[in-house]
Motif scaffolding. Sequence first.
Motif, PDB file in Angstrom:
ATOM      1  N   PRO A 205      39.033  36.769  29.275  1.00  0.00           N
ATOM      2  CA  PRO A 205      37.889  36.828  30.242  1.00  0.00           C
ATOM      3  C   PRO A 205      38.297  37.955  31.196  1.00  0.00           C
ATOM      4  O   PRO A 205      39.450  38.492  31.597  1.00  0.00           O
ATOM      5  N   GLY A 206      37.032  38.091  32.016  1.00  0.00           N
ATOM      6  CA  GLY A 206      37.150  39.040  33.222  1.00  0.00           C
ATOM      7  C   GLY A 206      36.439  40.260  33.083  1.00  0.00           C
ATOM      8  O   GLY A 206      36.687  41.228  33.747  1.00  0.00           O
ATOM      9  N   PHE A 207      35.539  40.440  32.035  1.00  0.00           N
ATOM     10  CA  PHE A 207      34.722  41.936  31.958  1.00  0.00           C
ATOM     11  C   PHE A 207      33.560  41.799  32.735  1.00  0.00           C
ATOM     12  O   PHE A 207      33.113  40.815  33.264  1.00  0.00           O
ATOM     13  N   GLY A 208      33.068  43.001  32.790  1.00  0.00           N
ATOM     14  CA  GLY A 208      31.852  43.296  33.589  1.00  0.00           C
ATOM     15  C   GLY A 208      32.036  42.671  35.058  1.00  0.00           C
ATOM     16  O   GLY A 208      32.567  43.424  35.761  1.00  0.00           O
ATOM     17  N   THR A 209      31.433  41.582  35.322  1.00  0.00           N
ATOM     18  CA  THR A 209      31.492  41.067  36.861  1.00  0.00           C
ATOM     19  C   THR A 209      32.932  41.138  37.629  1.00  0.00           C
ATOM     20  O   THR A 209      32.951  41.776  38.482  1.00  0.00           O
ATOM     21  N   GLN A 210      33.723  40.843  36.651  1.00  0.00           N
ATOM     22  CA  GLN A 210      35.106  40.841  37.612  1.00  0.00           C
ATOM     23  C   GLN A 210      35.888  42.114  37.247  1.00  0.00           C
ATOM     24  O   GLN A 210      37.040  42.456  37.814  1.00  0.00           O
ATOM     25  N   GLY A 211      35.315  43.275  36.564  1.00  0.00           N
ATOM     26  CA  GLY A 211      35.994  44.406  36.532  1.00  0.00           C
ATOM     27  C   GLY A 211      36.451  44.893  35.316  1.00  0.00           C
ATOM     28  O   GLY A 211      37.032  45.978  35.134  1.00  0.00           O
TER      29      GLY A 211
END
Length: 249
Positions: A205-211
Amino acid sequence: MNNTSFRKRMENSSKSKRSRIILALDVAPRVDLLNFIKNMIFLLEAHICAIKINFHLILPLSSSEISEINKIAHSFNLQSIADIKLNDIPNTNKIAMYYLFKMGFDAIIVNPFMGKKSLRSAVAQAHRINRGIIALVYMSHPEAKESFGLTVTLGKNNNKQNNIVYKVFHDNAYRSDADGIVVGATQSDILKEISCQKRLPIYSPGFGTQGGNIKEATLMSIDYFIIGRSIINNNPLKSISKIKQIISI
Ligand code: XMP
């Protein structure tokens, strides 16, 4: 529930849907929450292999509403993962898992801080009914280094050795026969290191919004991409189609 393992069901769903995207159904509070979620699954089911549900839905919805969502997911050949990062004493873990599996979840994300023995019993409880356990190895948020990145000394007397918490967790997950591990997409060096070792399916997890960068991540052997807000909050069909073009199967 059929008698195929969770790990195999994930592979099958991913192949038949031609997708490695797990949709994180993280929706902010709203009056029509249940209907909004159902419509989101109807809209995106052809583009994903699983849904992931956390406290955004588990707290406001009833257990029969969660069961209904899981039934809809299964009717579209999607797996459903409860992301509660479970981490309590064995008896509490056991009861929490009992209720989550009763609601139809195929797997539960747990926090290996619970300890090796507890992790092994969680896996055994899940595997008895063909469900799965996915263990955190390194979380995606910046403060993860304050826990998963700490150096610890293990062993006694002349046998003491330093290690880093995430390496211990990775090893524990593998030895406990967990069905997968979670490594945050924002931790690119750690993700690279772990994906080279490739001991268990990797959920990131952690793609896009989290960078986290999806293109960069496709070069590593990540099995499943967990994505929420950058799909849900912004023209879901258009966003997921764009992402799907980058992540090949
Ligand atoms: P976004 O909106 O950032 O959603 O795409 C990501 C989803 O994944 C969860 N999340 C994690 N879950 N380990 C997990 O098990 C993690 O390191 C982690 N980081 C984010 C987050 O709660 C959201 O549902």
